[in-house]
Design a protein around this motif. Structure first.
Motif, short mmCIF file in Angstrom:
data_model
loop_
_atom_site.label_atom_id
_atom_site.label_comp_id
_atom_site.label_asym_id
_atom_site.label_seq_id
_atom_site.Cartn_x
_atom_site.Cartn_y
_atom_site.Cartn_z
N TYR A 306 0.91 -1.24 0.13
CA TYR A 306 -0.10 0.11 0.04
C TYR A 306 0.88 1.20 0.18
CZ TYR A 306 -4.31 2.56 0.77
OH TYR A 306 -5.28 3.38 0.73
N PRO A 307 0.69 2.25 -0.83
CA PRO A 307 1.73 3.21 -1.30
C PRO A 307 1.85 4.03 -0.07
CG PRO A 307 0.44 2.88 -3.22
CD PRO A 307 -0.36 2.12 -2.28
N VAL A 308 0.86 4.60 0.40
CA VAL A 308 0.78 5.44 1.52
C VAL A 308 1.19 5.14 2.90
CG1 VAL A 308 -0.76 7.22 2.69
CG2 VAL A 308 -1.37 6.51 0.58
N VAL A 309 2.00 5.96 3.64
CA VAL A 309 2.70 5.33 4.79
C VAL A 309 2.57 6.42 5.83
CG1 VAL A 309 4.96 5.45 4.36
CG2 VAL A 309 4.40 3.71 5.84
N HIS A 310 2.48 6.10 7.07
CA HIS A 310 2.46 6.94 8.18
C HIS A 310 3.65 6.62 8.79
CE1 HIS A 310 -1.61 8.78 7.95
NE2 HIS A 310 -2.01 7.67 7.51
N ALA A 311 4.15 7.72 9.64
CA ALA A 311 5.54 7.47 10.21
C ALA A 311 5.10 6.24 11.42
CB ALA A 311 5.83 8.71 11.12
N GLY A 312 5.93 5.36 11.67
CA GLY A 312 5.65 4.29 12.79
C GLY A 312 5.04 3.12 11.92
N GLU A 313 4.61 3.17 10.68
CA GLU A 313 4.02 2.03 10.12
C GLU A 313 5.17 1.02 9.51
OE1 GLU A 313 -0.47 2.31 8.70
OE2 GLU A 313 0.68 3.52 7.67
N TRP A 314 4.62 -0.35 9.16
CA TRP A 314 5.61 -1.17 8.94
C TRP A 314 5.91 -0.89 7.40
CZ3 TRP A 314 2.26 -5.77 10.99
CH2 TRP A 314 2.42 -5.90 12.14
N ALA A 315 7.12 -1.04 6.87
CA ALA A 315 7.60 -0.93 5.62
C ALA A 315 8.03 -1.88 4.97
CB ALA A 315 8.60 0.46 5.58
N ILE A 316 9.06 -2.73 5.91
CA ILE A 316 9.64 -3.94 5.23
C ILE A 316 9.91 -4.88 6.34
CG2 ILE A 316 11.92 -3.18 5.42
CD1 ILE A 316 12.20 -4.37 2.24
N PHE A 317 9.59 -6.24 5.90
CA PHE A 317 10.07 -7.31 6.80
C PHE A 317 11.34 -7.89 6.67
CE2 PHE A 317 6.16 -8.53 9.49
CZ PHE A 317 5.42 -7.13 9.22
N LEU A 318 12.41 -7.88 7.33
CA LEU A 318 13.62 -8.43 7.07
C LEU A 318 14.12 -9.58 8.12
CD1 LEU A 318 15.51 -4.99 6.52
CD2 LEU A 318 14.56 -6.59 4.70
N GLY A 319 14.63 -10.60 7.46
CA GLY A 319 14.95 -11.87 8.18
C GLY A 319 16.67 -11.81 8.47
N GLN A 320 17.04 -11.99 9.57
CA GLN A 320 18.58 -12.18 9.68
C GLN A 320 18.86 -13.66 10.17
OE1 GLN A 320 20.27 -10.09 12.93
NE2 GLN A 320 22.16 -9.65 12.03
N ARG A 321 19.75 -14.17 9.28
CA ARG A 321 19.91 -15.58 9.37
C ARG A 321 20.60 -16.02 10.58
NH1 ARG A 321 20.97 -19.52 5.37
NH2 ARG A 321 21.83 -17.98 3.69
N THR A 322 19.81 -17.27 11.23
CA THR A 322 20.22 -17.71 12.79
C THR A 322 20.13 -19.13 12.46
OG1 THR A 322 19.84 -17.56 15.12
CG2 THR A 322 17.87 -17.65 13.64
N THR A 323 20.29 -19.81 13.80
CA THR A 323 20.32 -21.30 13.92
C THR A 323 18.81 -21.80 14.59
OG1 THR A 323 21.47 -21.12 15.77
CG2 THR A 323 22.47 -21.70 13.80
N GLU A 324 18.41 -22.98 14.31
CA GLU A 324 17.49 -23.44 14.79
C GLU A 324 17.33 -23.40 16.17
OE1 GLU A 324 17.26 -27.76 13.84
OE2 GLU A 324 16.66 -27.32 11.68
#
Ligand SMILES: [Zn+2]
Length: 324
Positions: A306-324
């Motif tokens: 959704y193009p419109v965004v307010h400050a504090g809203e989610w922009a992107i979900f990023l995953g950092q590699r880890t172990t089980e």
């Protein structure tokens, strides 16, 4: 004959029943109910609960539960399948994430297991846990990116005793999202306190408007069938990925309101380098007012559409590699 009974819903072995578990009265005297689909097998086995739409604008899960209710043959089932196509019924009616009848103040997936004497959202959550999840040996809670995001296939699990279930989803679900990103009031968190292995599946979004909606429902159905095969509820061999990627995933907010512009070519399941730019926020005059960069080497797991965004809203979900 041993009936399986849930509230007013009675199910004979080898059959499927559809009905409603009451929660509370509305002002007009009609009831807020939880819809349930119960397929009761002829032989003993685990009880699998699959819930959907605790966020009212996430409909991939709803269609998945409806399909499973039609497609699971209770004559060939070991154990019991309980599907709840919509948990947050008032939010679903209003096509919103939250429930308007308590003024959108509660996110249901932050307040599980609910309260019997709380706001309506808490009462629905309480009924879901008290009447349905408490019977489960396994819990799967279905989510998607709702109206504003799209997500790739993610299997969220919190504790080691849920890892077997997380891996059993299989098929294209090869990204395991480890940890309690959203705190202890999620379905996963509350199930863990009851000692019930549980996962939250995420896929799709954009209000179901993308062409991939049916394809995503197919992937949910396939993953749940894999779980049922792995735990011997259904005959057959689950198809499992050769390897899994385990990440800790965080949603990153915009700090400046505006319009989101992803970097050209940005796609889900892409690895980006630490410091690499992934999105811009622009103003009405086309000026860049914020740039969003990956804070670590990251897997793009979801993003705002959704193009419109307010400050504090989610922009992107990023995953950092880890172990089980
Ligand atoms: Zn959700």
């Amino acid at each position: 004959m041993d009936y399986y009974q849930m509230g007013p819903v009675k199910v004979k072995p080898g059959t499927t029943a559809f009905g409603h578990v009451p929660v509370a009265n509305r002002p007009d005297g009609t009831m807020v109910n939880l819809p349930v689909i119960v397929a009761h097998g002829v032989e003993p086995g685990p009880t699998l609960v699959v819930g959907a739409c605790c966020h009212g604008d996430e409909h991939e899960g709803t269609m998945t539960v409806i399909r499973l209710g039609r497609e699971i043959d209770p004559q060939r089932l070991k154990g019991t399948f309980i599907g709840v196509p919509v948990i947050n019924v008032p939010a679903f009616h209003n096509m919103r994430r939250g429930n308007p009848y308590d003024l959108y103040i509660l996110d249901m997936n932050r307040i599980f297991p609910g309260r019997p004497d709380g706001f309506l959202t808490e009462r629905i959550a309480h009924t879901f846990f008290q009447e349905i999840v408490s019977r489960a040996d396994l819990l799967i809670d279905l989510h998607s990116g709702a109206n504003i995001l799209v997500q790739t296939e993610l299997v969220c699990y919190e504790r080691p005793d849920s890892l077997e279930l997380a891996k059993a989803v299989g098929g294209p679900w090869d990204i395991l999202w480890k940890g309690d990103t959203f705190g202890s009031g999620t379905s996963n968190g509350a199930a863990a306190r009851l000692g019930i292995p549980s996962v939250m599946l995420e896929l799709g979004g954009a209000g179901g408007r993308f062409d991939h909606f049916e394809e995503n429902v197919d992937k949910f159905v396939h993953g749940i069938a894999n779980v049922m095969k792995h735990f011997r509820m259904l005959e057959g061999t689950p198809d499992l990925p050769r390897e899994y990627t385990v990440v800790q995933m965080l949603p990153y907010p915009c700090n400046h309101g505006g319009l989101i512009v992803p970097e050209p070519g940005l796609r889900l399941r892409q690895w980006v380098k630490q410091g690499e730019k992934v999105m811009s926020v622009i103003d009405f005059f086309g000026r860049e007012v914020e740039e969003i960069r990956a804070p670590f080497d990251a897997l793009v797991c979801g993003r705002r559409v959704y193009p419109v965004v307010h400050a504090g809203e989610w922009a992107i979900f990023l995953g950092q590699r880890t172990t089980e």
